[in-house]
Design a protein around this motif. Structure first.
Motif, mmCIF file in Angstrom:
data_model
loop_
_atom_site.group_PDB
_atom_site.id
_atom_site.type_symbol
_atom_site.label_atom_id
_atom_site.label_comp_id
_atom_site.label_asym_id
_atom_site.label_seq_id
_atom_site.Cartn_x
_atom_site.Cartn_y
_atom_site.Cartn_z
ATOM 1 N N LYS A 230 0.831 -1.214 0.000
ATOM 2 C CA LYS A 230 0.000 0.000 0.000
ATOM 3 C C LYS A 230 0.864 1.263 0.000
ATOM 4 O O LYS A 230 0.560 2.232 -0.688
ATOM 5 C CB LYS A 230 -0.962 -0.015 1.187
ATOM 6 C CG LYS A 230 -2.094 -1.021 1.040
ATOM 7 C CD LYS A 230 -3.089 -0.899 2.176
ATOM 8 C CE LYS A 230 -4.211 -1.879 2.017
ATOM 9 N NZ LYS A 230 -5.093 -1.577 0.887
ATOM 10 N N GLU B 290 2.285 1.857 -3.530
ATOM 11 C CA GLU B 290 1.342 2.513 -4.439
ATOM 12 C C GLU B 290 1.399 4.025 -4.274
ATOM 13 O O GLU B 290 1.428 4.767 -5.261
ATOM 14 C CB GLU B 290 -0.086 2.033 -4.166
ATOM 15 C CG GLU B 290 -0.360 0.600 -4.561
ATOM 16 C CD GLU B 290 -1.745 0.139 -4.128
ATOM 17 O OE1 GLU B 290 -2.649 0.989 -3.947
ATOM 18 O OE2 GLU B 290 -1.918 -1.080 -3.963
ATOM 19 N N LEU B 291 1.436 4.477 -3.022
ATOM 20 C CA LEU B 291 1.471 5.913 -2.744
ATOM 21 C C LEU B 291 2.794 6.545 -3.178
ATOM 22 O O LEU B 291 2.820 7.661 -3.707
ATOM 23 C CB LEU B 291 1.213 6.166 -1.257
ATOM 24 C CG LEU B 291 -0.153 5.714 -0.740
ATOM 25 C CD1 LEU B 291 -0.207 5.806 0.784
ATOM 26 C CD2 LEU B 291 -1.276 6.515 -1.384
ATOM 27 N N LEU C 208 4.927 5.335 -5.567
ATOM 28 C CA LEU C 208 5.102 5.274 -7.014
ATOM 29 C C LEU C 208 4.193 6.242 -7.769
ATOM 30 O O LEU C 208 4.497 6.628 -8.899
ATOM 31 C CB LEU C 208 4.933 3.841 -7.510
ATOM 32 C CG LEU C 208 6.028 2.874 -7.021
ATOM 33 C CD1 LEU C 208 5.720 1.447 -7.432
ATOM 34 C CD2 LEU C 208 7.407 3.309 -7.521
ATOM 35 N N LYS C 209 3.111 6.675 -7.142
ATOM 36 C CA LYS C 209 2.258 7.702 -7.750
ATOM 37 C C LYS C 209 2.987 9.032 -7.884
ATOM 38 O O LYS C 209 2.625 9.872 -8.698
ATOM 39 C CB LYS C 209 0.996 7.921 -6.909
ATOM 40 C CG LYS C 209 -0.077 6.894 -7.110
ATOM 41 C CD LYS C 209 -1.296 7.247 -6.275
ATOM 42 C CE LYS C 209 -2.338 6.153 -6.376
ATOM 43 N NZ LYS C 209 -3.495 6.426 -5.506
ATOM 44 N N LYS C 210 4.012 9.238 -7.064
ATOM 45 C CA LYS C 210 4.767 10.495 -7.048
ATOM 46 C C LYS C 210 5.950 10.488 -8.017
ATOM 47 O O LYS C 210 6.660 11.479 -8.129
ATOM 48 C CB LYS C 210 5.307 10.772 -5.635
ATOM 49 C CG LYS C 210 4.263 10.770 -4.542
ATOM 50 C CD LYS C 210 3.436 12.005 -4.586
ATOM 51 C CE LYS C 210 2.468 12.060 -3.415
ATOM 52 N NZ LYS C 210 1.505 13.131 -3.562
ATOM 53 N N THR D 178 7.623 9.784 -11.882
ATOM 54 C CA THR D 178 7.385 9.620 -13.315
ATOM 55 C C THR D 178 8.466 8.724 -13.906
ATOM 56 O O THR D 178 9.491 8.456 -13.257
ATOM 57 C CB THR D 178 7.393 10.971 -14.055
ATOM 58 O OG1 THR D 178 8.740 11.465 -14.091
ATOM 59 C CG2 THR D 178 6.468 11.989 -13.397
#
Length: 157
Positions: A55, A58-59, A61-63, A65
């Motif tokens: 979890k 996910e947070l 890797l969202k940040k 590019t």
């Protein structure tokens, strides 16, 4: 080049916040630095360590590019002296247009998906530090690196 420093959780102790703010303010003279705190997960008692890491991944890797250079602060990473770290930062800033993203993981470390995406791993020490202290140590070392690159008298050797 921009540097982003991502951490899981937030700094709560006032003396650490003060120290972090001191070096972040000093770093403004050298680079664009963004501090990103990912909130600690809530209701984790029902989650396994692996689920928690997943979890958090996910947070994190969202940040990031695909063009970013992702560096994990990890106990099994490369160890540098302050001068070697300055050389690493300088080389990255000269040879790459990618933004540097440094990440401190949660209490159980990183999920395999974060390790798979990472470009590098760096260890601040073989010792274990609290996540809050790592934040202060890292921003101080980043400031020290830039003072070395610029030939300023902060670092003594």
């Amino acid at each position: 080049m921009k540097i982003t420093f991502i951490t899981v959780g937030k700094t709560e102790d006032a003396y650490l916040k003060e120290g972090i703010e001191k070096y972040v303010k000093r770093l403004k003279h050298y680079t664009r630095l963004e501090l990103v705190d990912i909130p600690e997960l809530k209701n984790t008692k029902a989650l396994t360590e692996e689920q928690q890491k997943s979890k958090e991944a996910e947070l994190i890797l969202k940040k990031v590019t695909s063009q970013d250079h992702l560096i994990l602060l990890d106990e099994n990473g490369l160890e540098f002296t302050s001068v070697q770290f300055a050389n690493y930062i300088n080389k990255r800033s000269v040879t790459s247009s990618a933004n540097l993203i440094f990440v401190v993981g949660g209490p159980y470390g990183f999920d395999q998906s974060v390790y798979a995406r990472a470009n590098d791993k760096i260890s601040l020490s073989r010792m274990t530090f609290s996540h809050q202290m790592v934040r202060l140590f890292f921003v101080e070392q980043l400031y020290r690196a830039y003072s070395i690159i610029k030939g300023e008298p902060y670092h003594h050797q």
